[in-house]
Design a protein around this motif. Structure first.
Motif, short mmCIF file in Angstrom:
data_model
loop_
_atom_site.label_atom_id
_atom_site.label_comp_id
_atom_site.label_asym_id
_atom_site.label_seq_id
_atom_site.Cartn_x
_atom_site.Cartn_y
_atom_site.Cartn_z
N VAL A 28 44.19 40.99 49.57
CA VAL A 28 44.77 41.09 48.23
C VAL A 28 45.97 42.01 48.32
O VAL A 28 45.83 43.18 48.62
N GLU A 159 43.71 32.72 37.76
CA GLU A 159 42.58 31.98 38.34
C GLU A 159 41.77 32.84 39.32
O GLU A 159 40.55 32.78 39.34
N ARG A 160 42.47 33.64 40.10
CA ARG A 160 41.80 34.46 41.12
C ARG A 160 41.07 35.67 40.56
O ARG A 160 40.05 36.08 41.08
#
Length: 163
Positions: A28, A159-160
């Motif tokens: 990330v 979305e993540r």
């Protein structure tokens, strides 16, 4: 010259380091820039804490941050922010450079992107509403800036990470 950090800063540094390490391990990258910017501001604050005008500069920076994130004030230019703080644009840029390591415009964008991330994850607002809420007249421009800064488009980020 070696700078001795106070315990509060040392603990924050440890937390930030652990957060960055966790993000890297999870691939990330979107939050790393914000953590690094915050880390820089803590170090900068510690280094400049003894200066006679440090408290005044910190207060000005806090007021600038409040103006940026205010729902009621939507300025269109950096000059308007500087005028509202009763300083010149040059002084505002110098202040941001000294305390956070970036220009006033860059600081503004970083704060807006951080707030956009927060809203994307924790609110049910649409991308268009978030863009408008943050003072972007055009949602597609917001999306381009977001993607440039975060590497992910707002929709992919949503979305993540939306909870």
């Amino acid at each position: 010259d070696e700078v001795e950090l106070n315990p509060r800063i040392r603990e924050k540094n440890k937390e930030l380091y652990e957060n960055i390490e966790n993000m890297i391990n999870k691939n990330v990258t979107s939050g790393i820039e914000i953590d690094l910017s915050y880390f820089y501001s803590l170090i900068s604050e510690e280094m400049h804490e003894g200066e006679p005008d440090h408290k005044e500069k910190s207060t000005l920076l806090s007021q600038f941050k409040e103006l940026i994130l205010s729902k009621n004030i939507k300025f269109q230019s950096m000059d308007q922010y500087a005028n509202s703080l009763h300083i010149s644009l040059s002084s505002l840029n110098d202040l941001c450079q000294k305390l956070v390591g970036s220009s006033a415009k860059q600081f503004l964008l970083e704060l807006k992107i951080a707030e956009a991330k927060r809203l994307l994850v924790y609110s049910q607002l649409s991308i268009s509403n978030i863009a408008y809420h943050l003072g972007f007249e055009d949602a597609s421009y917001f999306s381009r800036i977001f993607k440039k800064k975060v590497i992910l488009s707002p929709s992919v980020f949503l979305e993540r990470f939306r909870r």
